[in-house]
Design an enzyme around this catalytic site. Structure first.
Site, PDB file in Angstrom:
ATOM      1  N   TYR A  68       9.107  -1.134 -40.030  1.00  0.00           N
ATOM      2  CA  TYR A  68       9.294  -1.765 -38.757  1.00  0.00           C
ATOM      3  C   TYR A  68      10.519  -2.691 -38.683  1.00  0.00           C
ATOM      4  CZ  TYR A  68       5.053   0.139 -36.837  1.00  0.00           C
ATOM      5  OH  TYR A  68       4.288   1.186 -36.459  1.00  0.00           O
ATOM      6  N   GLN A 105       3.795   3.147 -23.308  1.00  0.00           N
ATOM      7  CA  GLN A 105       3.737   3.263 -24.643  1.00  0.00           C
ATOM      8  C   GLN A 105       4.599   2.566 -25.733  1.00  0.00           C
ATOM      9  OE1 GLN A 105       1.838   7.513 -25.116  1.00  0.00           O
ATOM     10  NE2 GLN A 105       3.411   7.556 -23.401  1.00  0.00           N
ATOM     11  N   ASN A 106       5.863   2.379 -25.108  1.00  0.00           N
ATOM     12  CA  ASN A 106       7.101   1.716 -25.850  1.00  0.00           C
ATOM     13  C   ASN A 106       6.661   0.584 -26.494  1.00  0.00           C
ATOM     14  OD1 ASN A 106       7.930   4.204 -25.348  1.00  0.00           O
ATOM     15  ND2 ASN A 106       9.419   3.432 -23.918  1.00  0.00           N
ATOM     16  N   HIS A 123       0.763  -0.050 -26.246  1.00  0.00           N
ATOM     17  CA  HIS A 123       0.782   0.043 -27.794  1.00  0.00           C
ATOM     18  C   HIS A 123       1.310  -1.176 -28.366  1.00  0.00           C
ATOM     19  CE1 HIS A 123       0.600   4.612 -27.310  1.00  0.00           C
ATOM     20  NE2 HIS A 123      -0.799   4.173 -27.401  1.00  0.00           N
ATOM     21  N   CYS A 131      -1.710 -11.958 -36.585  1.00  0.00           N
ATOM     22  CA  CYS A 131      -2.363 -12.326 -37.847  1.00  0.00           C
ATOM     23  C   CYS A 131      -3.674 -11.407 -38.152  1.00  0.00           C
ATOM     24  CB  CYS A 131      -2.452 -13.799 -38.082  1.00  0.00           C
ATOM     25  SG  CYS A 131      -3.244 -14.042 -39.629  1.00  0.00           S
ATOM     26  N   CYS A 150       1.391 -17.369 -41.416  1.00  0.00           N
ATOM     27  CA  CYS A 150       0.808 -17.493 -40.138  1.00  0.00           C
ATOM     28  C   CYS A 150       0.561 -18.824 -39.480  1.00  0.00           C
ATOM     29  CB  CYS A 150      -0.554 -16.786 -40.007  1.00  0.00           C
ATOM     30  SG  CYS A 150      -1.090 -17.001 -38.292  1.00  0.00           S
ATOM     31  N   SER A 192       5.937  12.796 -24.503  1.00  0.00           N
ATOM     32  CA  SER A 192       5.395  14.225 -24.945  1.00  0.00           C
ATOM     33  C   SER A 192       3.769  14.478 -24.574  1.00  0.00           C
ATOM     34  CB  SER A 192       5.504  14.412 -26.436  1.00  0.00           C
ATOM     35  OG  SER A 192       4.794  13.628 -27.024  1.00  0.00           O
TER      36      SER A 192
HETATM   37  C1  BJW Z   1      13.135  12.566 -22.737  1.00  0.00           C
HETATM   38  C2  BJW Z   1      14.523  12.232 -23.338  1.00  0.00           C
HETATM   39  C3  BJW Z   1      15.309  11.645 -22.044  1.00  0.00           C
HETATM   40  C4  BJW Z   1      13.522  12.925 -25.114  1.00  0.00           C
HETATM   41  N1  BJW Z   1      14.865  11.664 -21.036  1.00  0.00           N
HETATM   42  N2  BJW Z   1      12.742  12.131 -21.512  1.00  0.00           N
HETATM   43  C5  BJW Z   1      -8.420  13.701 -29.931  1.00  0.00           C
HETATM   44  C6  BJW Z   1      -8.730  13.519 -28.490  1.00  0.00           C
HETATM   45  C7  BJW Z   1      -8.399  12.397 -28.167  1.00  0.00           C
HETATM   46  C8  BJW Z   1      -7.952  11.377 -28.908  1.00  0.00           C
HETATM   47  C9  BJW Z   1      -7.727  11.511 -30.340  1.00  0.00           C
HETATM   48  C10 BJW Z   1      -7.978  13.051 -30.773  1.00  0.00           C
HETATM   49  N3  BJW Z   1      -7.684  12.926 -32.258  1.00  0.00           N
HETATM   50  C11 BJW Z   1      -7.315  11.889 -32.441  1.00  0.00           C
HETATM   51  C12 BJW Z   1      -7.171  10.897 -31.277  1.00  0.00           C
HETATM   52  C13 BJW Z   1      -6.939   9.504 -31.316  1.00  0.00           C
HETATM   53  C14 BJW Z   1      -5.516   9.259 -31.564  1.00  0.00           C
HETATM   54  C15 BJW Z   1      -4.533  10.500 -30.948  1.00  0.00           C
HETATM   55  O1  BJW Z   1      -4.324  10.522 -29.979  1.00  0.00           O
HETATM   56  N4  BJW Z   1      -4.154  11.456 -31.827  1.00  0.00           N
HETATM   57  C16 BJW Z   1      -3.400  12.421 -31.593  1.00  0.00           C
HETATM   58  C17 BJW Z   1      -2.211  12.617 -32.545  1.00  0.00           C
HETATM   59  C18 BJW Z   1      -4.300  13.513 -31.107  1.00  0.00           C
HETATM   60  N5  BJW Z   1      -5.292   8.104 -30.733  1.00  0.00           N
HETATM   61  C19 BJW Z   1      -5.208   7.025 -31.181  1.00  0.00           C
HETATM   62  O2  BJW Z   1      -5.574   6.771 -32.251  1.00  0.00           O
HETATM   63  C20 BJW Z   1      -5.206   5.826 -30.165  1.00  0.00           C
HETATM   64  N6  BJW Z   1      -6.221   4.958 -29.991  1.00  0.00           N
HETATM   65  C21 BJW Z   1      -7.479   5.573 -29.721  1.00  0.00           C
HETATM   66  O3  BJW Z   1      -7.546   6.518 -29.241  1.00  0.00           O
HETATM   67  O4  BJW Z   1      -8.441   4.625 -29.607  1.00  0.00           O
HETATM   68  C22 BJW Z   1      -9.716   5.127 -28.937  1.00  0.00           C
HETATM   69  C23 BJW Z   1      -9.967   5.069 -27.423  1.00  0.00           C
HETATM   70  C24 BJW Z   1     -10.313   6.259 -26.781  1.00  0.00           C
HETATM   71  C25 BJW Z   1     -10.264   6.154 -25.445  1.00  0.00           C
HETATM   72  C26 BJW Z   1      -9.844   5.234 -24.809  1.00  0.00           C
HETATM   73  C27 BJW Z   1      -9.422   3.925 -25.423  1.00  0.00           C
HETATM   74  C28 BJW Z   1      -9.378   4.099 -26.683  1.00  0.00           C
HETATM   75  C29 BJW Z   1      -3.862   5.165 -30.591  1.00  0.00           C
HETATM   76  C30 BJW Z   1      -2.626   5.607 -30.566  1.00  0.00           C
HETATM   77  C31 BJW Z   1      -1.652   4.802 -31.217  1.00  0.00           C
HETATM   78  C32 BJW Z   1      -0.397   5.262 -31.350  1.00  0.00           C
HETATM   79  N7  BJW Z   1       0.637   4.788 -31.740  1.00  0.00           N
HETATM   80  C33 BJW Z   1       2.054   5.145 -31.822  1.00  0.00           C
HETATM   81  C34 BJW Z   1       2.801   3.951 -32.692  1.00  0.00           C
HETATM   82  C35 BJW Z   1       2.846   2.664 -32.148  1.00  0.00           C
HETATM   83  C36 BJW Z   1       3.868   1.834 -33.078  1.00  0.00           C
HETATM   84  C37 BJW Z   1       4.959   2.421 -33.424  1.00  0.00           C
HETATM   85  O5  BJW Z   1       5.993   2.594 -32.518  1.00  0.00           O
HETATM   86  O6  BJW Z   1       5.422   2.442 -34.647  1.00  0.00           O
HETATM   87  O7  BJW Z   1       2.667   5.067 -30.547  1.00  0.00           O
HETATM   88  S1  BJW Z   1       2.430   6.802 -32.412  1.00  0.00           S
HETATM   89  C38 BJW Z   1       3.734   7.020 -31.227  1.00  0.00           C
HETATM   90  O8  BJW Z   1       3.212   8.012 -30.151  1.00  0.00           O
HETATM   91  C39 BJW Z   1       3.832   5.625 -30.492  1.00  0.00           C
HETATM   92  C40 BJW Z   1       4.200   6.331 -29.093  1.00  0.00           C
HETATM   93  O9  BJW Z   1       3.882   5.316 -28.237  1.00  0.00           O
HETATM   94  C41 BJW Z   1       3.275   7.564 -28.942  1.00  0.00           C
HETATM   95  C42 BJW Z   1       3.502   8.254 -27.839  1.00  0.00           C
HETATM   96  O10 BJW Z   1       4.687   9.012 -28.255  1.00  0.00           O
HETATM   97  P1  BJW Z   1       5.756   9.230 -27.063  1.00  0.00           P
HETATM   98  O11 BJW Z   1       6.188   7.985 -26.268  1.00  0.00           O
HETATM   99  O12 BJW Z   1       5.156  10.181 -25.926  1.00  0.00           O
HETATM  100  O13 BJW Z   1       6.842   9.975 -27.650  1.00  0.00           O
HETATM  101  P2  BJW Z   1       7.171  11.517 -28.151  1.00  0.00           P
HETATM  102  O14 BJW Z   1       8.400  11.458 -29.231  1.00  0.00           O
HETATM  103  O15 BJW Z   1       6.042  12.144 -28.480  1.00  0.00           O
HETATM  104  O16 BJW Z   1       7.779  12.370 -26.919  1.00  0.00           O
HETATM  105  C43 BJW Z   1       9.059  11.739 -26.024  1.00  0.00           C
HETATM  106  C44 BJW Z   1       9.249  12.622 -25.078  1.00  0.00           C
HETATM  107  O17 BJW Z   1      10.465  12.292 -24.288  1.00  0.00           O
HETATM  108  C45 BJW Z   1       9.547  14.238 -25.423  1.00  0.00           C
HETATM  109  O18 BJW Z   1       8.549  15.055 -24.446  1.00  0.00           O
HETATM  110  C46 BJW Z   1      10.874  14.503 -25.105  1.00  0.00           C
HETATM  111  O19 BJW Z   1      11.051  15.860 -24.609  1.00  0.00           O
HETATM  112  C47 BJW Z   1      11.183  13.482 -24.159  1.00  0.00           C
HETATM  113  N8  BJW Z   1      12.519  12.830 -24.018  1.00  0.00           N
HETATM  114  N9  BJW Z   1      14.591  12.187 -24.725  1.00  0.00           N
HETATM  115  C48 BJW Z   1      13.715  11.829 -20.763  1.00  0.00           C
HETATM  116  N10 BJW Z   1      16.704  11.398 -22.599  1.00  0.00           N
END
Ligand code: BJW
Length: 251
Positions: A68, A105-106, A123, A131, A150, A192
């Protein structure tokens, strides 16, 4: 070539209509920040299991901090600025004759720096620390380490980035679902559709409302078939054009 955003009049919500926008890493790509799952993206260089779970932090906090710290340093650099897509969403919030809620989500602060006000960081945000011992959250733009103390409980070793890791509950979910339940237009930008619960928002909107749904992304997302409308191309092109079309209906 990006598809030109043509929005049919039937798809434009009435004055007073509520818009919910979900953004992901793709909207910040043209500002110089990496996405996660694109070729060469963050998860191609580091295993999420090593840096983005509570277990990873418990096992090796110094490694998580280094990950980070590196991303925060990039974020601080002068050439990372909000782009035309971030600015277009600010214009939509200011000029749309109804509510606009931006859910990102960013963990970067580009929407904040562009001027978005009705904004939820579901997120978290990596320029804050939280803390693990007392829950206190505070701004933390610089490097973080296991030695840091902290200011809430005066203990060392508990500070972590204020972000949501896998297995943790995203922030403000009640407020988000309440907005989804009553929206007239749901727009998903630069995500995505791999990570839940955000990836499930479009299905939830379809189930709970008659709202129109639109995806603006570089390429079809995992949930692409669930959207009524899609525009593929770089966010700096598709988002300002889409916002112009929405606002033109009321000018
Ligand atoms: C462009 C572009 C340009 C490029 N112009 N576009 C099965 C079912 C349901 C849930 C789960 C499951 N199995 C496991 C889970 C839970 C898990 C999960 O989803 N896992 C999956 C891998 C399956 N989720 C969790 O654990 C979450 N918590 C949770 O579910 O709690 C329980 C709950 C349930 C229901 C309700 C409430 C609560 C927590 C998820 C935390 C994610 N954390 C991260 C890291 C954050 C910190 C950090 O940044 O380091 O968040 S992971 C990472 O992925 C980050 C992002 O916010 C997140 C999403 O990614 P994003 O933004 O979509 O990025 P990319 O790279 O994937 O996509 C980019 C897109 O942009 C692409 O499509 C490109 O084409 C496009 N693009 N250039 C326009 N110029």
């Amino acid at each position: 070539m990006p598809q030109s955003p043509t929005v049919s009049l039937a798809a434009i919500p009435p004055a007073g209509g509520r818009i919910v926008i979900l953004t992901g890493a793709g909207i910040s790509k043209e500002s110089g920040l990496e996405t996660f799952r694109d070729p060469g993206g963050i998860w191609s260089k580091v295993r999420l299991e090593d840096v983005a779970t509570p277990e990873a932090f418990a096992r090796d906090p110094a490694r998580c901090h280094a990950f980070y710290n590196m991303r925060r340093a990039r974020h601080r650099s002068m050439d990372v600025q909000p782009n035309a897509a971030h600015h277009a969403l600010v214009r939509l919030e200011k000029e749309w004759p109804g509510d606009v809620l931006l859910v990102t989500q960013n963990v970067d602060s580009l929407h904040d720096r562009a001027g978005s006000k009705n904004l939820i960081h579901m997120h978290g945000i990596y320029t804050q620390a939280r803390c693990n011992d007392c829950g206190h959250a505070l701004d933390w733009p610089g490097d973080m380490s296991v030695e840091d103390i902290c200011s809430g409980c005066s203990r060392a070793g508990g500070l972590r980035p204020n972000v949501v890791w896998f297995g943790e509950m995203p922030m403000q979910m009640e407020r988000i679902y309440e907005a989804l339940r009553s929206c007239d237009l749901f727009i998903s930008i630069g995500t995505s559709g791999n990570v839940y619960p955000a990836a499930g928002f479009v299905a939830a909107v379809r189930k709970m409302t008659d709202a129109h749904t639109a995806e603006l992304n570089l390429e079809p997302s995992q949930g692409a078939t669930l959207f009524a409308e899609a525009h593929y191309g770089p966010a700096t092109q598709t988002v300002p054009a889409y916002v112009d079309t929405l606002l033109a209906a009321y000018q």
